[in-house]
Design a protein around this motif. Sequence first.
Motif, PDB file in Angstrom:
ATOM      1  N   GLN A 294       0.823  -1.210   0.000  1.00 55.78           N
ATOM      2  CA  GLN A 294       0.000   0.000   0.000  1.00 55.78           C
ATOM      3  C   GLN A 294       0.860   1.263   0.000  1.00 55.78           C
ATOM      4  OE1 GLN A 294      -2.780   0.050   3.231  1.00 55.78           O
ATOM      5  NE2 GLN A 294      -3.598   2.075   2.739  1.00 55.78           N
ATOM      6  N   ASN A 295       2.016   1.197   0.691  1.00 55.31           N
ATOM      7  CA  ASN A 295       2.859   2.390   0.832  1.00 55.31           C
ATOM      8  C   ASN A 295       4.275   2.141   0.329  1.00 55.31           C
ATOM      9  OD1 ASN A 295       0.969   4.077   2.781  1.00 55.31           O
ATOM     10  ND2 ASN A 295       1.078   2.022   3.650  1.00 55.31           N
ATOM     11  N   TRP A 296       4.418   1.227  -0.643  1.00 55.97           N
ATOM     12  CA  TRP A 296       5.768   0.778  -0.967  1.00 55.97           C
ATOM     13  C   TRP A 296       6.704   1.880  -1.459  1.00 55.97           C
ATOM     14  CZ3 TRP A 296       8.229   1.031  -5.604  1.00 55.97           C
ATOM     15  CH2 TRP A 296       7.455   1.247  -6.743  1.00 55.97           C
ATOM     16  N   PRO A 297       6.257   2.887  -2.271  1.00 61.88           N
ATOM     17  CA  PRO A 297       7.230   3.907  -2.687  1.00 61.88           C
ATOM     18  C   PRO A 297       7.760   4.715  -1.503  1.00 61.88           C
ATOM     19  CG  PRO A 297       5.253   3.976  -4.070  1.00 61.88           C
ATOM     20  CD  PRO A 297       4.936   3.137  -2.889  1.00 61.88           C
ATOM     21  N   ALA A 361       3.370   0.218  13.221  1.00 59.12           N
ATOM     22  CA  ALA A 361       3.406  -0.806  12.169  1.00 59.12           C
ATOM     23  C   ALA A 361       4.336  -0.397  11.037  1.00 59.12           C
ATOM     24  CB  ALA A 361       1.997  -1.060  11.639  1.00 59.12           C
ATOM     25  N   VAL A 362       4.289   0.890  10.671  1.00 55.57           N
ATOM     26  CA  VAL A 362       5.151   1.387   9.594  1.00 55.57           C
ATOM     27  C   VAL A 362       6.622   1.301   9.993  1.00 55.57           C
ATOM     28  CG1 VAL A 362       5.819   3.440   8.279  1.00 55.57           C
ATOM     29  CG2 VAL A 362       3.395   2.887   8.579  1.00 55.57           C
ATOM     30  N   LEU A 363       6.941   1.737  11.223  1.00 53.85           N
ATOM     31  CA  LEU A 363       8.334   1.704  11.695  1.00 53.85           C
ATOM     32  C   LEU A 363       8.844   0.260  11.785  1.00 53.85           C
ATOM     33  CD1 LEU A 363       8.228   4.423  14.517  1.00 53.85           C
ATOM     34  CD2 LEU A 363       9.233   4.628  12.232  1.00 53.85           C
ATOM     35  N   THR A 364       7.976  -0.642  12.268  1.00 50.43           N
ATOM     36  CA  THR A 364       8.374  -2.047  12.365  1.00 50.43           C
ATOM     37  C   THR A 364       8.649  -2.629  10.980  1.00 50.43           C
ATOM     38  OG1 THR A 364       7.057  -2.324  14.378  1.00 50.43           O
ATOM     39  CG2 THR A 364       7.663  -4.323  13.191  1.00 50.43           C
TER      40      THR A 364
END
Length: 615
Positions: A294-297, A361-364
């Motif tokens: 979903q946020n790969w870039p 979750a993003v940082l992990t």
Amino acid sequence: MAAAESGTELVKVVVLLAAGVIAVPLFKRLGLGSVLGYLAAGLAIGPFGLGFFSEAQTILHVAELGVVMFLFVIGLEMQPTRLWNLRRQIFGLGLAQVVVCIALLTATGVLAGLAAPVAFIAASGFVLSSTAIVMQLLDESGDTSTPRGQRIVSILLLEDLAIVPLLAIVAFLSPAPAGEAVSRWVTVGVALAAVVGLVAVSRWLLNPLFSVLARAKAREVMTAAALLVVLGAALAMQWGGLSMAMGAFAAGVMLSESTFRHQLEADVEPFRGILLGLFFMGVGMALDIPLVLQNWPLLLGGVLVCMAVKGIGVYAVARFTKAAHGEALQRTMLMAQGGEFAFVLYSAAATAGIVEARMNAVLTAAVILSMALTPLAVLSLRWLMPPEPAQNMDGIEAADDLKGTVLIIGFGRFAQIASQLLLARGVDIAIIENDTDMIRAASHFGFKVYYGDGTRLDVLHASGAHHAKSILVCTDDAKTTTHIVELLKHECPLVPVLARAFDRQHAIELLRLGVDYQMRETFESAMGFGMQALATLGVDPEEVAQVAANIRERDAERLQLELAGDKDGARNFFQGNKWIPTPLTQPQREGRALNEEAADAIEEPLQPAAATPLA
């Protein structure tokens, strides 16, 4: 019903083992390393892959025991004196790297729009490199025991210690009730009590315990006791609010001078390897693929930026502390990722309300991605740095089931001359050497030399160390010789060990390890040289022999004084002038005293020249 559930659990175990067995050899064959293989295997069978496992965090918690055991084994190699010698690297180099990298990454986070506390927490977690991945990669490359490897280990130790103050900072940043300050001081007191208790138990109780178990001659109980020590130390530290891994490391350090050190290492090793692989697979399972897609870039770009910024900090600190370009570059590639302690820090920050659940979750995910990219970063060193030429093993046999009456380890000039006396008497000898050029050169003169590293216990077994009637350690590096002697006296206590010593201090070290005979590598040649010098001056041969005998006797006595720790007695040993038959003038006495003082302080300072076959 119970049987069906049991069967399902067994399927999971089989899938877990099969994934590792298939992926790791494949990735190593492709030159990508075992760590990336484990990560890929975990990703394939995890909740976001084939779905055999739904609770990746549960597996990760169990598999953390692999990291715990890994640090215990590292601790066993770190005697307190050796650790004390690394104190400047741990609290100097390590602290400098942590502070510089936190500052750079926090500034990057603030520039990216994060609030200062969130940027600081995110930076602090990313700075704590993965001990498991870095140590595994060092182990695979054989750099763990090298000076550059020891500097990296020192930094990792400081980073592991840093989790304690960082967790305290998270607690103080969180909105806390009025009475919370008292409980924090209680937490600090409990942590200190855990450390003191662990040190006391390790120092005074464990050796007697293992002595009792050794007399019982129950191998499985010794293995159980080794696991009890590791897990008990980890649990004690966890109860004290500290890192389980640091507890295991501290226990290993306390047991590093124990006579059971090698046995403990051998007992823990199989569990360590399996659980460490399981840990890497758990990390792969924990990667949230939907979130990444979903946020790969943004996520991939952020990870690369963070790794680049941290890499700049690591490289700058390395160069500032006089590291060579190659070493600084290797350290940068190995330590540019986040690590397992980041999960602990981010979870604590989320619980304290400093970091939102989605940000956690993003940082992990970012840390896991950085861990997955690390083996690829290390592989890039092949293009950035010229590879060291590999040894050509054509026509060279490795040591395997040798049966010589005498085992010779190392075959340089010293061993080549010593072996001729044995061969002249018809003694059956087995020779191992780890320099392939030396092995080939020796073969031209009719010597059969096998390839083998005497510092490895399995090689000593394969070389017939247990069956030999005598073992000659003739390696030309003092540290290597010491390590081999230590292994032999522990594993083959009944076999006489004769060792080549570099100088007087090395000879004393070998004697303290229990070596049966030692010879300083230049002592006898220098004695013969000096005797010939007297002969050229016209001194009577009998007097020359008497002077030489006196010097040998007094040297042996002085060596015993130094071995016993009597430094004053050794320093004043030259008083008496027993072997000078004529009275000395005052200038002669002063010059003689100066020469003897210099000889006492500096003995055999030069390394031997490069080995030449049959010198």
